[in-house]
Write a protein that holds these residues in place. Structure first.
Motif, PDB file in Angstrom:
ATOM      1  N   CYS A   1     -58.795 -71.843  60.925  1.00  0.00           N
ATOM      2  CA  CYS A   1     -58.458 -71.045  59.745  1.00  0.00           C
ATOM      3  C   CYS A   1     -59.733 -70.395  59.234  1.00  0.00           C
ATOM      4  O   CYS A   1     -60.358 -70.868  58.293  1.00  0.00           O
ATOM      5  CB  CYS A   1     -57.827 -71.936  58.687  1.00  0.00           C
ATOM      6  SG  CYS A   1     -57.279 -71.078  57.211  1.00  0.00           S
ATOM      7  N   PHE A   2     -60.162 -69.322  59.891  1.00  0.00           N
ATOM      8  CA  PHE A   2     -61.356 -68.600  59.457  1.00  0.00           C
ATOM      9  C   PHE A   2     -61.167 -67.117  59.716  1.00  0.00           C
ATOM     10  O   PHE A   2     -60.384 -66.718  60.562  1.00  0.00           O
ATOM     11  CB  PHE A   2     -62.608 -69.125  60.175  1.00  0.00           C
ATOM     12  CG  PHE A   2     -62.614 -68.914  61.661  1.00  0.00           C
ATOM     13  CD1 PHE A   2     -63.236 -67.808  62.228  1.00  0.00           C
ATOM     14  CD2 PHE A   2     -62.004 -69.826  62.512  1.00  0.00           C
ATOM     15  CE1 PHE A   2     -63.242 -67.612  63.602  1.00  0.00           C
ATOM     16  CE2 PHE A   2     -62.010 -69.644  63.890  1.00  0.00           C
ATOM     17  CZ  PHE A   2     -62.636 -68.524  64.439  1.00  0.00           C
ATOM     18  N   ASP A   3     -61.910 -66.326  58.976  1.00  0.00           N
ATOM     19  CA  ASP A   3     -61.776 -64.875  59.048  1.00  0.00           C
ATOM     20  C   ASP A   3     -62.683 -64.325  60.137  1.00  0.00           C
ATOM     21  O   ASP A   3     -63.857 -64.680  60.219  1.00  0.00           O
ATOM     22  CB  ASP A   3     -62.153 -64.262  57.690  1.00  0.00           C
ATOM     23  CG  ASP A   3     -61.866 -62.767  57.634  1.00  0.00           C
ATOM     24  OD1 ASP A   3     -61.216 -62.249  58.559  1.00  0.00           O
ATOM     25  OD2 ASP A   3     -62.298 -62.126  56.659  1.00  0.00           O
ATOM     26  N   TYR A   4     -62.141 -63.465  60.980  1.00  0.00           N
ATOM     27  CA  TYR A   4     -62.963 -62.794  61.984  1.00  0.00           C
ATOM     28  C   TYR A   4     -62.729 -61.282  61.977  1.00  0.00           C
ATOM     29  O   TYR A   4     -63.117 -60.582  62.915  1.00  0.00           O
ATOM     30  CB  TYR A   4     -62.705 -63.366  63.382  1.00  0.00           C
ATOM     31  CG  TYR A   4     -61.254 -63.433  63.790  1.00  0.00           C
ATOM     32  CD1 TYR A   4     -60.538 -62.292  64.129  1.00  0.00           C
ATOM     33  CD2 TYR A   4     -60.593 -64.657  63.857  1.00  0.00           C
ATOM     34  CE1 TYR A   4     -59.211 -62.353  64.515  1.00  0.00           C
ATOM     35  CE2 TYR A   4     -59.266 -64.733  64.241  1.00  0.00           C
ATOM     36  CZ  TYR A   4     -58.585 -63.580  64.573  1.00  0.00           C
ATOM     37  OH  TYR A   4     -57.269 -63.645  64.958  1.00  0.00           O
ATOM     38  N   ASN A   5     -62.090 -60.768  60.937  1.00  0.00           N
ATOM     39  CA  ASN A   5     -61.821 -59.337  60.851  1.00  0.00           C
ATOM     40  C   ASN A   5     -62.924 -58.639  60.070  1.00  0.00           C
ATOM     41  O   ASN A   5     -63.196 -58.982  58.915  1.00  0.00           O
ATOM     42  CB  ASN A   5     -60.479 -59.094  60.157  1.00  0.00           C
ATOM     43  CG  ASN A   5     -59.322 -59.639  60.972  1.00  0.00           C
ATOM     44  OD1 ASN A   5     -59.178 -59.292  62.138  1.00  0.00           O
ATOM     45  ND2 ASN A   5     -58.518 -60.498  60.368  1.00  0.00           N
ATOM     46  N   VAL A   6     -63.543 -57.655  60.706  1.00  0.00           N
ATOM     47  CA  VAL A   6     -64.589 -56.872  60.055  1.00  0.00           C
ATOM     48  C   VAL A   6     -63.923 -55.744  59.294  1.00  0.00           C
ATOM     49  O   VAL A   6     -63.295 -54.866  59.890  1.00  0.00           O
ATOM     50  CB  VAL A   6     -65.595 -56.314  61.074  1.00  0.00           C
ATOM     51  CG1 VAL A   6     -66.664 -55.485  60.369  1.00  0.00           C
ATOM     52  CG2 VAL A   6     -66.224 -57.448  61.860  1.00  0.00           C
ATOM     53  N   THR A   7     -64.036 -55.740  57.972  1.00  0.00           N
ATOM     54  CA  THR A   7     -63.408 -54.713  57.151  1.00  0.00           C
ATOM     55  C   THR A   7     -64.188 -53.412  57.278  1.00  0.00           C
ATOM     56  O   THR A   7     -65.386 -53.372  56.989  1.00  0.00           O
ATOM     57  CB  THR A   7     -63.389 -55.136  55.673  1.00  0.00           C
ATOM     58  OG1 THR A   7     -62.741 -56.405  55.572  1.00  0.00           O
ATOM     59  CG2 THR A   7     -62.644 -54.116  54.816  1.00  0.00           C
TER      60      THR A   7
END
Length: 340
Positions: free
Chosen positions: A203-209
């Protein structure tokens, strides 16, 4: 039997998710471990096994027992020599085996934590007709991340750029990114299995905004919604080789706080588990020891981990690796790494 059609099949020497006992490598054999115990492999037996499996590629036999700290320089030197001798014998038998004419061999780079031996192993292995390289002995439990990065950078500088470099024993996302920066191309996929065995979900973010303004308007993190703390606040405490040790990239679904949490494991995840079930259900399966818990968690963890690597490749292709690294290893003002 596994119906692995249209799938690249790589055969490693050992199971990366388990620790193998040491003291069973000789000048003529290596030992592998299965459910029935130790199996001693000569080069002839090893190549015969590959001829039956017929993988796309496989790693050569190697003496990988020098990854422990404080291994003597003499023992490390011997391990490099043994590994090169095993490689030469495997290559000779490989080219005499018609079933393996479409299969490639990866040479193994050893050397423990001694720079000179690492460089020697890389140079000598690169002289052999191998299709790629396996960087062994860099397991997360074996050495500090900074030393690992220094050694891998020195090793990859000696290897041809057109041949892939695979790293064994490293799977934590922050360590993967650091090793990519050092020149690694391929990784083993054992990490989702270990997370699943702990009863946890990645459960971690890997999306580069892409838009900085959009980043400021992003929804609250999982931590802000649940009042959770990172599973491990000090990354140095993590031991990926130990199935029982959590990392800061996962949540423990055995925790009672998920008993009435009816959200998917990760908001927006498209895996089967997140589309059809919620955290409370997986929590129930875990606390009642239902086998379905592991199935659902493995589906999610594998999908999340593969999504991480897709995003990593995209970040590299768009020259945004540093932005990606910041997203995955994001810290708050207190210096603690947070889950997303």
């Amino acid at each position: 039997m596994a119906c692995l059609h249209d799938t690249a099949l790589f055969c490693s020497l050992h199971d990366p998710a388990t620790n193998c006992p040491t003291g069973h490598v000789t000048n003529k054999t290596v030992s592998v471990w299965g459910s029935g115990g130790r199996i001693e492999m000569t080069a002839a037996r090893f190549i015969a096994m590959q001829a039956v499996i017929q993988p796309d590629c496989y790693q050569s036999m190697a003496d990988g027992e020098t990854w422990q700290t404080n291994t003597s320089r003499k023992r490390v030197h011997k391990a490099v020599n043994r590994t090169l001798a095993h490689l030469d014998e495997c290559l000779t038998l490989h080219h005499k085996t018609p079933q393996l004419k479409h299969t490639e061999v990866f040479g193994v780079v050893e050397g423990g934590d001694i720079l000179e031996e690492r460089v020697r192993s890389a140079r000598e292995t690169a002289k052999r007709p191998v299709a790629g390289f396996v960087l062994d002995g860099f397991q997360s439990a074996a050495m500090e991340q900074e030393l690992r990065g220094q050694l891998i950078t020195a090793v990859t500088a000696e290897l041809p750029v057109e041949k892939p470099r695979m790293l064994q024993g490293v799977g934590r996302p922050d360590e993967v990114i650091a090793c990519v920066e050092a020149g690694v191309d391929l990784f083993e996929g054992f990490f989702p299995f270990q997370v699943t065995e702990r009863g946890c979900a990645l459960c971690f973010d890997y999306n580069v905004t892409p838009d900085p303004e959009a980043a400021a308007l992003s929804p609250p993190t999982v931590l802000e919604l649940n009042g959770e703390r990172p599973a491990v606040e000090d990354p140095k405490q993590n031991d990926v080789g130990n199935t029982g040790t959590m990392t800061q990239f996962e949540i423990n679904l055995k925790d009672i706080r998920y008993r009435e949490d009816f959200r998917p494991l990760v908001e927006g995840c498209g895996c089967y588990c997140c589309k059809n079930h919620h955290r409370a259900y997986v929590h129930h399966l875990l606390v009642t020891s239902e086998l379905l818990a592991g199935v659902l968690l493995m589906l999610h963890n594998t999908a999340h981990y593969l999504g991480f690597f897709r995003a990593l490749r995209e970040a590299i292709s768009h020259e945004r690796l540093q932005d990606f690294k910041t997203t995955v290893t994001k810290v708050d003002f207190g210096g603690r790494k947070q889950l997303h």
